[in-house]
Design a protein around this motif. Structure first.
Motif, PDB file in Angstrom:
ATOM      1  N   TYR A 105      -4.865   7.874  -6.463  1.00  0.00           N
ATOM      2  CA  TYR A 105      -3.095   6.954  -5.821  1.00  0.00           C
ATOM      3  C   TYR A 105      -3.022   7.786  -4.444  1.00  0.00           C
ATOM      4  CZ  TYR A 105      -2.141   5.229 -10.532  1.00  0.00           C
ATOM      5  OH  TYR A 105      -1.770   5.239 -11.898  1.00  0.00           O
ATOM      6  N   LEU A 106      -2.840   6.905  -3.641  1.00  0.00           N
ATOM      7  CA  LEU A 106      -2.891   6.971  -2.165  1.00  0.00           C
ATOM      8  C   LEU A 106      -1.492   7.341  -1.510  1.00  0.00           C
ATOM      9  CD1 LEU A 106      -3.775   4.294  -0.504  1.00  0.00           C
ATOM     10  CD2 LEU A 106      -5.264   6.555  -1.030  1.00  0.00           C
ATOM     11  N   ASN A 107       0.043   7.364  -2.696  1.00  0.00           N
ATOM     12  CA  ASN A 107       1.651   7.805  -2.349  1.00  0.00           C
ATOM     13  C   ASN A 107       2.016   8.436  -3.667  1.00  0.00           C
ATOM     14  OD1 ASN A 107       1.784   6.389   0.205  1.00  0.00           O
ATOM     15  ND2 ASN A 107       0.851   4.899  -0.359  1.00  0.00           N
ATOM     16  N   THR A 108       1.137   8.344  -4.259  1.00  0.00           N
ATOM     17  CA  THR A 108       2.142   9.465  -5.622  1.00  0.00           C
ATOM     18  C   THR A 108       2.276  10.845  -5.517  1.00  0.00           C
ATOM     19  OG1 THR A 108       1.154  10.221  -8.315  1.00  0.00           O
ATOM     20  CG2 THR A 108       0.032  10.603  -6.304  1.00  0.00           C
ATOM     21  N   ARG A 109       3.306  10.702  -6.144  1.00  0.00           N
ATOM     22  CA  ARG A 109       4.568  11.721  -6.857  1.00  0.00           C
ATOM     23  C   ARG A 109       4.386  13.232  -6.974  1.00  0.00           C
ATOM     24  NH1 ARG A 109       7.492   7.449  -5.306  1.00  0.00           N
ATOM     25  NH2 ARG A 109       9.034   7.221  -4.081  1.00  0.00           N
ATOM     26  N   TYR A 155       0.176   2.144  -5.987  1.00  0.00           N
ATOM     27  CA  TYR A 155      -1.462   1.510  -5.328  1.00  0.00           C
ATOM     28  C   TYR A 155      -2.363   2.382  -5.453  1.00  0.00           C
ATOM     29  CZ  TYR A 155      -4.256  -0.025  -1.936  1.00  0.00           C
ATOM     30  OH  TYR A 155      -4.993  -0.931  -1.121  1.00  0.00           O
ATOM     31  N   ASN A 209      13.288   3.590  -4.237  1.00  0.00           N
ATOM     32  CA  ASN A 209      13.943   4.025  -3.347  1.00  0.00           C
ATOM     33  C   ASN A 209      14.294   5.112  -3.109  1.00  0.00           C
ATOM     34  OD1 ASN A 209      15.233   2.342  -2.040  1.00  0.00           O
ATOM     35  ND2 ASN A 209      13.949   1.712  -0.787  1.00  0.00           N
ATOM     36  N   LYS A 230       0.845  -1.427  -0.076  1.00  0.00           N
ATOM     37  CA  LYS A 230       0.143   0.264  -0.146  1.00  0.00           C
ATOM     38  C   LYS A 230       0.775   1.292   0.279  1.00  0.00           C
ATOM     39  CE  LYS A 230      -3.733  -2.804   1.806  1.00  0.00           C
ATOM     40  NZ  LYS A 230      -4.963  -1.998   3.680  1.00  0.00           N
ATOM     41  N   GLN A 231       2.088   1.278   0.119  1.00  0.00           N
ATOM     42  CA  GLN A 231       3.183   2.156   0.477  1.00  0.00           C
ATOM     43  C   GLN A 231       3.938   2.406  -0.532  1.00  0.00           C
ATOM     44  OE1 GLN A 231       2.738   3.767   3.080  1.00  0.00           O
ATOM     45  NE2 GLN A 231       1.917   2.823   3.854  1.00  0.00           N
ATOM     46  N   SER A 232       3.536   1.754  -2.078  1.00  0.00           N
ATOM     47  CA  SER A 232       3.979   1.936  -3.394  1.00  0.00           C
ATOM     48  C   SER A 232       3.166   2.781  -3.900  1.00  0.00           C
ATOM     49  CB  SER A 232       3.314   0.331  -3.811  1.00  0.00           C
ATOM     50  OG  SER A 232       4.065   0.557  -5.768  1.00  0.00           O
ATOM     51  N   PRO A 233       3.941   3.929  -5.108  1.00  0.00           N
ATOM     52  CA  PRO A 233       3.450   4.961  -5.799  1.00  0.00           C
ATOM     53  C   PRO A 233       2.679   4.425  -6.372  1.00  0.00           C
ATOM     54  CG  PRO A 233       5.250   4.595  -6.348  1.00  0.00           C
ATOM     55  CD  PRO A 233       5.418   3.455  -4.967  1.00  0.00           C
ATOM     56  N   ASP A 263      10.775  14.334  -4.916  1.00  0.00           N
ATOM     57  CA  ASP A 263       9.634  14.310  -3.639  1.00  0.00           C
ATOM     58  C   ASP A 263       9.581  15.927  -3.572  1.00  0.00           C
ATOM     59  OD1 ASP A 263      11.433  14.473  -2.425  1.00  0.00           O
ATOM     60  OD2 ASP A 263      11.356  12.727  -1.327  1.00  0.00           O
TER      61      ASP A 263
END
Length: 321
Positions: free
Chosen positions: A73-77, A54, A314, A49-52, A246
């Protein structure tokens, strides 16, 4: 007089036929917003779920002329990313708004359907308050697939399959998270401002031009990389300032006296992809020590993001600035 009636009848017939051809975008008044939930066959772990790449929700909103498809997306850049469809012009824009502030829209024709979906008569299902018909089609491998769609929303939404309406339940195969089912959970009639579909402040580039530019940049980078290996060996690293993907500022002064691991890559380089697991493992091994891990590339921000999605790299990544 008979000739006049016949001419009038033919005009009505031709007008009705042309309206039927574009009925998918002419019956709708105002805007419609559809919220979808993504349910993975195998529940993702907390790490996944931490993947960009996801996401567990997507939204489509549209009117008679335009539609926007957006994955949440929850962790998009990105600050934002979506696909804009110009329905009558049959044109689409892959839009990306980067955290750096730059905005890019890659445009191309909406692809023609690759297969015809067969309606399974009598197989009806209610989804989000709408009656949906079940369809069947063959995928690239020849496997039989199904989905549910409704024609009651006044739109024929772009799809790889030819059918009438818009899908409200269908399956996907996420490249890293596996099979999942996408289901509409809420359909709302709303009034959106014209700015909701406005991308005039984006930089537009055709897909063909983007592909050619990417190819040229990669060739240029390959040459620079080869020369760099010989020019920099044995020399002291010069002061630098970079901004990571980021938004983090990377300053040479803050790294002085510490170990700095610099990696140089470009997104289409096969060895660069192959070495990512080892590089990630190295960072994990020294993550609690005074070691900075920085990756530098000449790729554009959107290429970097695609690379991260594909590999899970990462490091602090600084692009072409």
């Amino acid at each position: 007089m008979r000739s006049l009636y016949f001419t009038f009848f033919m005009l009505l017939f031709q007008w009705g036929t042309s309206q039927e051809a574009i009925k998918g975008v002419n019956k709708l008044e105002g805007d419609i917003m559809i919220s979808y939930k993504i349910t993975y066959d195998t529940p993702p772990s907390d790490k996944m779920k931490q993947s960009p790449n996801y996401f567990e929700e997507q939204i489509i909103h549209f009117n008679t002329r335009k539609a926007i498809y957006r994955k949440i997306y929850l962790n998009t850049r990105y600050k934002d990313q979506f696909v804009l469809y110009e329905l009558k012009k049959r044109r689409q824009f892959q839009c990306m708004h980067y955290r750096s502030g730059s905005k890019l829209a890659i445009y191309s024709d909406i692809p023609q359907p690759k297969s015809i979906a067969k309606k399974l008569e009598g197989d009806i299902k209610m989804i989000a308050g709408y009656e949906c018909q079940k369809y069947q089609y063959k995928d690239k491998a020849g496997h039989s697939k199904t989905f549910y769609a409704t024609s009651g929303l006044g739109i024929d939404f772009p799809s790889p399959q030819e059918f009438e309406g818009i899908k409200l339940e269908y399956s996907i195969n996420h490249r890293t998270l596996g099979p999942a089912t996408v289901t509409a959970t809420k359909i709302e009639y709303v009034t959106l401002s014209a700015s909701s579909y406005d991308i005039r402040d984006f930089t537009w580039i055709s897909k063909e031009e983007y592909t050619n530019q990417s190819k040229n940049r990669k060739e240029e980078y390959a040459e620079k990389r080869e020369n760099f290996k010989f020019e920099m060996v044995g020399k002291q690293l010069l002061p630098f300032r970079m901004i990571a993907q980021d938004g983090q500022k990377l300053n040479y002064k803050e790294m002085r006296g510490k170990v700095v691991v610099l990696n140089f890559f470009f997104s289409s380089c096969p060895p660069c992809v192959e070495e990512v697991p080892d590089l990630n493992e190295l960072k994990k091994k020294y993550e609690n020590r005074d070691v900075f891990f920085v990756a530098v590339t000449f790729d554009e921000n959107y290429e970097i993001d695609q690379f991260i999605r594909k590999t899970g790299f990462n490091y602090n990544i600084a692009g072409d600035q």
